[in-house]
Design a protein around this motif. Structure first.
Motif, mmCIF file in Angstrom:
data_model
loop_
_atom_site.group_PDB
_atom_site.id
_atom_site.type_symbol
_atom_site.label_atom_id
_atom_site.label_comp_id
_atom_site.label_asym_id
_atom_site.label_seq_id
_atom_site.Cartn_x
_atom_site.Cartn_y
_atom_site.Cartn_z
ATOM 1 N N ARG A 50 22.899 14.237 -8.642
ATOM 2 C CA ARG A 50 22.346 15.394 -7.908
ATOM 3 C C ARG A 50 21.136 15.951 -8.626
ATOM 4 O O ARG A 50 20.122 16.287 -8.007
ATOM 5 N N GLN B 154 19.199 12.205 -6.202
ATOM 6 C CA GLN B 154 19.571 10.924 -5.609
ATOM 7 C C GLN B 154 20.299 11.121 -4.284
ATOM 8 O O GLN B 154 20.982 12.128 -4.073
ATOM 9 N N GLU B 155 20.181 10.148 -3.422
ATOM 10 C CA GLU B 155 20.895 10.159 -2.151
ATOM 11 C C GLU B 155 21.497 8.772 -1.936
ATOM 12 O O GLU B 155 20.802 7.763 -1.907
ATOM 13 N N SER C 261 28.682 16.016 -1.706
ATOM 14 C CA SER C 261 27.246 15.853 -1.471
ATOM 15 C C SER C 261 26.998 14.429 -1.013
ATOM 16 O O SER C 261 27.916 13.609 -1.002
ATOM 17 N N GLY C 262 25.785 14.147 -0.675
ATOM 18 C CA GLY C 262 25.444 12.775 -0.296
ATOM 19 C C GLY C 262 24.818 12.004 -1.426
ATOM 20 O O GLY C 262 24.188 10.967 -1.202
ATOM 21 N N ALA C 263 25.004 12.471 -2.668
ATOM 22 C CA ALA C 263 24.320 11.869 -3.808
ATOM 23 C C ALA C 263 24.858 10.477 -4.150
ATOM 24 O O ALA C 263 24.120 9.634 -4.650
#
Length: 372
Positions: A117, A121-122, A154-156
């Motif tokens: 995060r 990053q995703e 999260s989408g990290a």
């Protein structure tokens, strides 16, 4: 190959290719292959091994620690690299060098999630390691709910793989234990995919798993010692070729009178007229004192010559009585004629320890019938 004039570790990349192709033949064409190149490629040369494997179409590589993967990246290796035992202090480097961590505990998952995060990053690819009986590293099957909550925060992160490690796949007397591990891994895979959705890579099998339990190959297999020429089973020895050979030369010959002693602490005493040879390697090169006192033998002109007395830091002595040899002649510790398994057994250890213990000061030389 030039004559040997010093202690060298000869790395046969042709043997590496042979082993890779043999192990590939034991799995489905669709199954991916990850080669383990940790510990300097099991004591050889990780970058040379990795470059050859990449040229052969390897799908991924694995290292133990981030520093090993960084060296590969800086050497030009671009394929996926799994870090098997990531440490908190290296998370930023893992991300910067685009490596994939094996996350094995709540602390490591939370820490890497935070680092991802922070680095904005995703969908960063990670693997989840579960403990199925080796009891070394890994989440428990009861951790799936926590993992889902952490991943969903999260989408990290994105789960690219799920893995475990077999503890006794080379021992057919432990078949029941291994089958329990396989069954538990299957159960964990089902639960993880039910909670988190499809996982692209499920991988459990090590070298002995590939050879003994191919039905459990899932999407990818991981081979370490196998690609270097050892299958942990005499049944497979004829199919594999040792990649590394440790060779040296005779520095000097001595004629020893009855009752004379050789080496430190006068540990060897001649029981008659003997001829000894001094070799330029010792425990600083990875051949420890445990190989001395007649426990291990080396090959001189194809003949077994025992190591006598105490192994020194930079030298060891052998008994070459009755062997037609001269100063400058080649001596083989392991390789052609004597495997690392056999040499290691003299000291009650295994090829893994022997191979990975060869010092970096030993010169590496290479041969490859099919160069890049």
């Amino acid at each position: 190959m030039p004559d040997i004039h010093e202690t060298v570790l000869e790395i046969d990349l042709g043997a590496l290719e042979h082993n890779y192709r043999f192990l590939r033949s034991r799995i489905k064409p669709s199954t991916k292959f990850m080669a383990v190149v940790k510990a300097s490629g099991y004591g050889s040369d990780a970058l040379a091994i990795a470059n050859k494997l990449v040229s052969l179409g390897i799908d991924a590589l694995a290292v133990a620690y981030a520093s090993e993967g960084i060296a590969l990246r800086e050497g030009g290796i671009r394929c996926p690299i799994l870090v098997l035992h990531p440490q908190v202090g290296n998370f930023d480097e893992i991300i910067a060098y685009e490596m994939e961590p094996s996350l094995y505990s709540a602390r490591i998952l939370k820490g890497f999630h935070q680092a991802a995060r922070k680095a904005a990053q995703e969908g960063y690819p990670v693997h989840l390691k579960f403990n199925t009986g080796l009891n070394r590293l890994g989440f428990w099957e009861t951790d799936v709910r926590f993992i889902k909550e952490e991943i969903d925060a999260s989408g990290a992160l994105k789960i690219k793989g799920i893995l475990s490690h077999l503890g006794a796949s080379e021992d057919l007397d432990e078949k029941e234990f291994t089958q329990r591990q396989i069954a538990l891994f299957s159960k964990i895979v089902e639960e993880v995919e039910r909670s988190l959705g499809p996982i692209p890579l499920k991988h459990l099998l090590n070298t002995s798993g590939i050879l003994n339990y191919p039905e459990a190959q899932w999407d990818m297999v991981r081979s370490g010692i196998g690609v270097y020429g050892y299958g942990n089973d005499p049944r497979f020895d004829p199919e594999l070729r040792p990649v590394v050979s440790l060779k040296t030369v005779i520095s000097q010959l001595h004629r020893i009178e009855p009752g004379e002693t050789v080496g430190y602490n006068r540990a060897y005493r001649a029981d008659g007229h003997r001829t000894t040879a001094t070799l330029p390697l010792g425990h600083a090169d990875g051949i420890g004192r445990q190989y001395g006192q007649g426990k291990a033998s080396v090959l001189v002109q194809g003949n077994q010559a025992p190591i006598i007395g105490n192994v020194c830091m930079d030298m060891l002595m052998i008994d070459v009585t009755g062997i037609d040899c001269k100063e400058g002649d080649e001596v083989i510790l392991f390789g052609e004629g004597q495997s690392a398994d056999q040499f290691a057994s003299y000291a009650g250890t295994i090829s893994y320890e022997l191979l990975t213990g060869i010092a970096t000061r030993v010169k590496r030389i290479y041969k490859d019938p099919n160069p890049l």
